[in-house]
Scaffold this motif. Sequence first.
Motif, mmCIF file in Angstrom:
data_model
loop_
_atom_site.group_PDB
_atom_site.id
_atom_site.type_symbol
_atom_site.label_atom_id
_atom_site.label_comp_id
_atom_site.label_asym_id
_atom_site.label_seq_id
_atom_site.Cartn_x
_atom_site.Cartn_y
_atom_site.Cartn_z
ATOM 1 N N ILE A 1 0.841 -1.208 0.000
ATOM 2 C CA ILE A 1 0.000 0.000 0.000
ATOM 3 C C ILE A 1 0.870 1.250 0.000
ATOM 4 O O ILE A 1 0.582 2.229 -0.711
ATOM 5 C CB ILE A 1 -0.941 -0.004 1.220
ATOM 6 C CG1 ILE A 1 -1.958 -1.154 1.102
ATOM 7 C CG2 ILE A 1 -1.671 1.331 1.347
ATOM 8 C CD1 ILE A 1 -2.849 -1.307 2.315
ATOM 9 N N ASP A 2 1.944 1.217 0.777
ATOM 10 C CA ASP A 2 2.877 2.355 0.780
ATOM 11 C C ASP A 2 3.471 2.581 -0.606
ATOM 12 O O ASP A 2 3.599 3.727 -1.054
ATOM 13 C CB ASP A 2 4.006 2.101 1.783
ATOM 14 C CG ASP A 2 3.544 2.234 3.226
ATOM 15 O OD1 ASP A 2 2.482 2.832 3.448
ATOM 16 O OD2 ASP A 2 4.252 1.731 4.121
ATOM 17 N N ALA A 3 3.837 1.497 -1.286
ATOM 18 C CA ALA A 3 4.404 1.616 -2.634
ATOM 19 C C ALA A 3 3.373 2.194 -3.604
ATOM 20 O O ALA A 3 3.709 3.032 -4.454
ATOM 21 C CB ALA A 3 4.891 0.259 -3.120
ATOM 22 N N LEU A 4 2.118 1.762 -3.473
ATOM 23 C CA LEU A 4 1.058 2.272 -4.344
ATOM 24 C C LEU A 4 0.829 3.760 -4.116
ATOM 25 O O LEU A 4 0.794 4.552 -5.071
ATOM 26 C CB LEU A 4 -0.234 1.490 -4.092
ATOM 27 C CG LEU A 4 -1.499 2.038 -4.763
ATOM 28 C CD1 LEU A 4 -1.351 2.037 -6.275
ATOM 29 C CD2 LEU A 4 -2.718 1.240 -4.326
ATOM 30 N N LEU A 5 0.666 4.147 -2.851
ATOM 31 C CA LEU A 5 0.407 5.559 -2.543
ATOM 32 C C LEU A 5 1.591 6.438 -2.937
ATOM 33 O O LEU A 5 1.405 7.553 -3.443
ATOM 34 C CB LEU A 5 0.108 5.719 -1.055
ATOM 35 C CG LEU A 5 -1.171 5.031 -0.553
ATOM 36 C CD1 LEU A 5 -1.338 5.227 0.956
ATOM 37 C CD2 LEU A 5 -2.400 5.554 -1.290
ATOM 38 N N LEU A 6 2.798 5.923 -2.720
ATOM 39 C CA LEU A 6 3.983 6.687 -3.098
ATOM 40 C C LEU A 6 4.058 6.853 -4.612
ATOM 41 O O LEU A 6 4.406 7.938 -5.111
ATOM 42 C CB LEU A 6 5.238 5.992 -2.579
ATOM 43 C CG LEU A 6 6.574 6.704 -2.851
ATOM 44 C CD1 LEU A 6 6.596 8.067 -2.168
ATOM 45 C CD2 LEU A 6 7.743 5.845 -2.374
ATOM 46 N N SER A 7 3.715 5.808 -5.352
ATOM 47 C CA SER A 7 3.722 5.890 -6.819
ATOM 48 C C SER A 7 2.723 6.933 -7.305
ATOM 49 O O SER A 7 3.031 7.732 -8.196
ATOM 50 C CB SER A 7 3.386 4.525 -7.423
ATOM 51 O OG SER A 7 4.381 3.579 -7.140
ATOM 52 N N THR B 1 11.350 5.779 -1.542
ATOM 53 C CA THR B 1 11.505 5.813 -3.000
ATOM 54 C C THR B 1 11.051 4.515 -3.668
ATOM 55 O O THR B 1 11.174 4.398 -4.881
ATOM 56 C CB THR B 1 12.985 6.066 -3.379
ATOM 57 O OG1 THR B 1 13.789 4.970 -2.915
ATOM 58 C CG2 THR B 1 13.486 7.353 -2.761
ATOM 59 N N ARG B 2 10.552 3.549 -2.900
ATOM 60 C CA ARG B 2 10.137 2.275 -3.482
ATOM 61 C C ARG B 2 8.738 2.410 -4.082
ATOM 62 O O ARG B 2 7.733 2.284 -3.399
ATOM 63 C CB ARG B 2 10.162 1.147 -2.454
ATOM 64 C CG ARG B 2 9.756 -0.216 -3.016
ATOM 65 C CD ARG B 2 9.984 -1.335 -2.032
ATOM 66 N NE ARG B 2 11.420 -1.535 -1.808
ATOM 67 C CZ ARG B 2 11.905 -2.374 -0.885
ATOM 68 N NH1 ARG B 2 11.082 -3.070 -0.114
ATOM 69 N NH2 ARG B 2 13.216 -2.505 -0.748
ATOM 70 N N THR B 3 8.676 2.663 -5.372
ATOM 71 C CA THR B 3 7.410 2.758 -6.087
ATOM 72 C C THR B 3 6.940 1.358 -6.502
ATOM 73 O O THR B 3 7.598 0.363 -6.205
ATOM 74 C CB THR B 3 7.580 3.647 -7.329
ATOM 75 O OG1 THR B 3 8.614 3.086 -8.162
ATOM 76 C CG2 THR B 3 7.973 5.066 -6.934
ATOM 77 N N LEU B 4 5.817 1.292 -7.201
ATOM 78 C CA LEU B 4 5.285 -0.004 -7.622
ATOM 79 C C LEU B 4 6.285 -0.817 -8.451
ATOM 80 O O LEU B 4 6.497 -2.001 -8.166
ATOM 81 C CB LEU B 4 3.980 0.191 -8.397
ATOM 82 C CG LEU B 4 2.685 0.253 -7.590
ATOM 83 C CD1 LEU B 4 1.497 0.492 -8.504
ATOM 84 C CD2 LEU B 4 2.481 -1.010 -6.783
ATOM 85 N N PRO B 5 6.891 -0.242 -9.490
ATOM 86 C CA PRO B 5 7.866 -1.037 -10.257
ATOM 87 C C PRO B 5 9.023 -1.537 -9.399
ATOM 88 O O PRO B 5 9.478 -2.674 -9.564
ATOM 89 C CB PRO B 5 8.345 -0.055 -11.335
ATOM 90 C CG PRO B 5 7.240 0.922 -11.473
ATOM 91 C CD PRO B 5 6.690 1.086 -10.097
#
Length: 233
Positions: free
Chosen positions: A8-14, A178-182
């Motif tokens: 979820i953190d990666a999704l929101l950050l993306s 900085t950890r986005t979805l990809p």
Amino acid sequence: MTLSPAEIDALLLSLKIAAVAVAGALPFAIACASLLTFGRFPGRFLIDAIVHLPLILPPVVMGYLLLISFGTRAPIGAWLLHSFDIRLVFSWTGAALASAIVSFPFQVRAIRIALENIDPGLHQAAETLGAGPIDRFINLTLPLALPGIIAGAITAFSASLGEFGAIITFVSNIPGQTRTLPLAIYTAIQTPGGELAAARLAMLSIGLALCGLIISEMMMRGIRRKLTGQVRP
């Protein structure tokens, strides 16, 4: 499909990075597209080539160029850090900068196509009626180019969501920062037993891309209906 807190953190950050990247680059994209469409000056083709470089350069190269330009020991990066306490490397703002640069040509191309399709006679008529350059641009050019602006923004947003090489090279792969979805997908693939998580995040990325395309088409159809009174097939 249940996502873990890290996913979820990666999704929101993306989503945040893509939104900031598009919003920050959009005014410059409109200005650049207008300059390339209406400007007649020496070196215009060189500027056009530079603007479209991110389309053909490997994203890792773009990330490296950002690193040697905006790193804490690089000239620009050191100046930003010491003068304004702004550190782009290894931060989400740096990821937004990388995404903005990589997706910038998508906005410029879409806006430029829309500008080139505007009937020059409309500008001549507005000028005859006494409208100045700024008045014509705000009240005539921008509304007519709105479908291209929206298409470019949504395409750039989708491209930002999928950006990998420039981000991981410039700001690394830091969980929660900085950890986005990809990058989360890459991390899951590299983790033993992470195949299901990688597949789940990949399906989420595909869903977001499809939603972006559908929303873009719906919005452009609505704008065309208002501008022309009909929807193109």
